[in-house]
Write an enzyme that holds these catalytic residues in place. Structure first.
Site, PDB file in Angstrom:
ATOM      1  N   TYR A 270       0.835  -1.208   0.000  1.00 37.49           N
ATOM      2  CA  TYR A 270       0.000   0.000   0.000  1.00 37.49           C
ATOM      3  C   TYR A 270       0.873   1.264   0.000  1.00 37.49           C
ATOM      4  CZ  TYR A 270      -3.752   3.107   1.774  1.00 37.49           C
ATOM      5  OH  TYR A 270      -4.680   4.101   1.962  1.00 37.49           O
TER       6      TYR A 270
ATOM      7  N   LYS B 292       1.109   4.128  -2.857  1.00 34.82           N
ATOM      8  CA  LYS B 292       0.694   5.491  -2.516  1.00 34.82           C
ATOM      9  C   LYS B 292       1.801   6.510  -2.760  1.00 34.82           C
ATOM     10  CE  LYS B 292      -3.605   4.945  -1.264  1.00 34.82           C
ATOM     11  NZ  LYS B 292      -4.658   5.428  -2.196  1.00 34.82           N
TER      12      LYS B 292
END
Length: 301
Positions: A165, A169
């Site tokens: 993640y 990001k």
């Protein structure tokens, strides 16, 4: 002056719930025609249904707004292109894209499978790339566009159990940096939003005052980032009514050459790290210019 979006067409991905829903409702309430995109899958990306998107559209229509539902996966290039074509057929333009769709597959890196890593990157990063690519030429021809990437403090600063993640990001920040440069001549402004909100994505977190982390408290920042007077290349953090900016900066550093250059860097690492006079570069070439300036000073004595 109130921020209005009358006559503008907006696509919000992952808008069937949480932050995306709040973004869609707020934009519609301020006059935008909204495409509510949501695959309708579970938090880990499994499954799918148009019902979530349709429910948000029903809310918007009941409030007097205009919206259409779409259940395309942002990872499906053909489905994304079909969505954009449908929007152009119906409304003839696309002014704003909010890349909000995402999933979680949290585990420590040691326990994480490469498939789980790849899928999260595919949804967050490539999903944003697919949607942005599909609207980019439209915005260039219009000489107008506003695009927001949904980044995260997990990418900006790291978070245990979120290597996939966080990598995705932070990659979105790099995408934003370059697209904001390339889009400038056509008034395409590209920004990042780093939200803190209680949604199904954060439901496993403990110790947070969840009643203070409503996603509706993030959306005001989003509205500014997609407005006519929006900035570009901004990383706006938002949550619980607080708004902050994050920056990628470059220190002035130091100069080291010779056979003991590595030892010089080690000995003077505090000086290399000194944030006095740090800058926010206009583009990546600034690093080379700073380094060449130091080299020139050294050689000129």
């Amino acid at each position: 002056m109130a921020l209005r979006f009358d006559g503008q067409v907006v696509i919000v991905t992952g808008a069937g719930g949480g932050l995306g829903r709040e973004h869609a409702l707020a934009l519609a309430a301020r006059g935008a025609k909204v495409v509510v995109n949501d695959l309708g899958g579970a938090r880990d990306g499994s499954g799918g249904s148009a019902s979530a998107a349709e429910a948000v559209v029903a809310e918007i229509v009941a409030a007097g707004g205009e919206a259409m539902a779409n259940a395309a996966s942002v990872t499906d290039v053909a489905a994304v292109e079909a969505m954009v074509a449908d929007v152009m057929t119906r409304w003839g333009r696309i002014d704003i894209l909010v890349n909000n769709a995402g999933i979680l597959r949290d585990k420590s890196f040691a326990k994480m499978s490469l498939d789980d890593f790849r899928l999260v990157v595919d949804v967050h990063l490539m999903g944003a790339v697919n949607c942005t690519k599909a609207v980019w030429d439209i915005m260039r021809e219009q000489n107008y566009g506003r695009i927001v990437m949904t980044t995260s403090s997990s990418g900006l600063f790291g978070n245990f159990g979120q290597a996939n993640y966080g990598a995705a990001k932070m990659a979105l920040v790099g995408l934003m940096q370059t697209l904001s440069i390339e889009g400038a001549k056509n008034d395409i402004r590209v920004n990042c939003l780093a939200p803190t909100a209680h949604t199904r994505m954060t439901e496993d977190l403990q110790g947070l005052p969840l009643e203070a982390l409503g996603p509706e408290l993030v959306t005001p920042g989003l509205l500014h980032l997609v407005s006519r007077d929006a900035p570009t290349r901004a990383i706006l953090a938002a949550g619980a009514g607080g708004f902050e900016r994050a920056y990628v900066t470059l220190t002035q550093g130091d100069f080291a050459v010779g056979p003991d250059a590595a030892e010089q860097v080690a000995a003077r690492f505090d000086l290399v790290s000194d944030r006095t006079g740090e800058i926010v570069p206009e583009m990546g070439a600034a690093q080379g210019m700073i380094e060449l300036t130091k080299a020139q000073k050294h050689h000129n004595g």
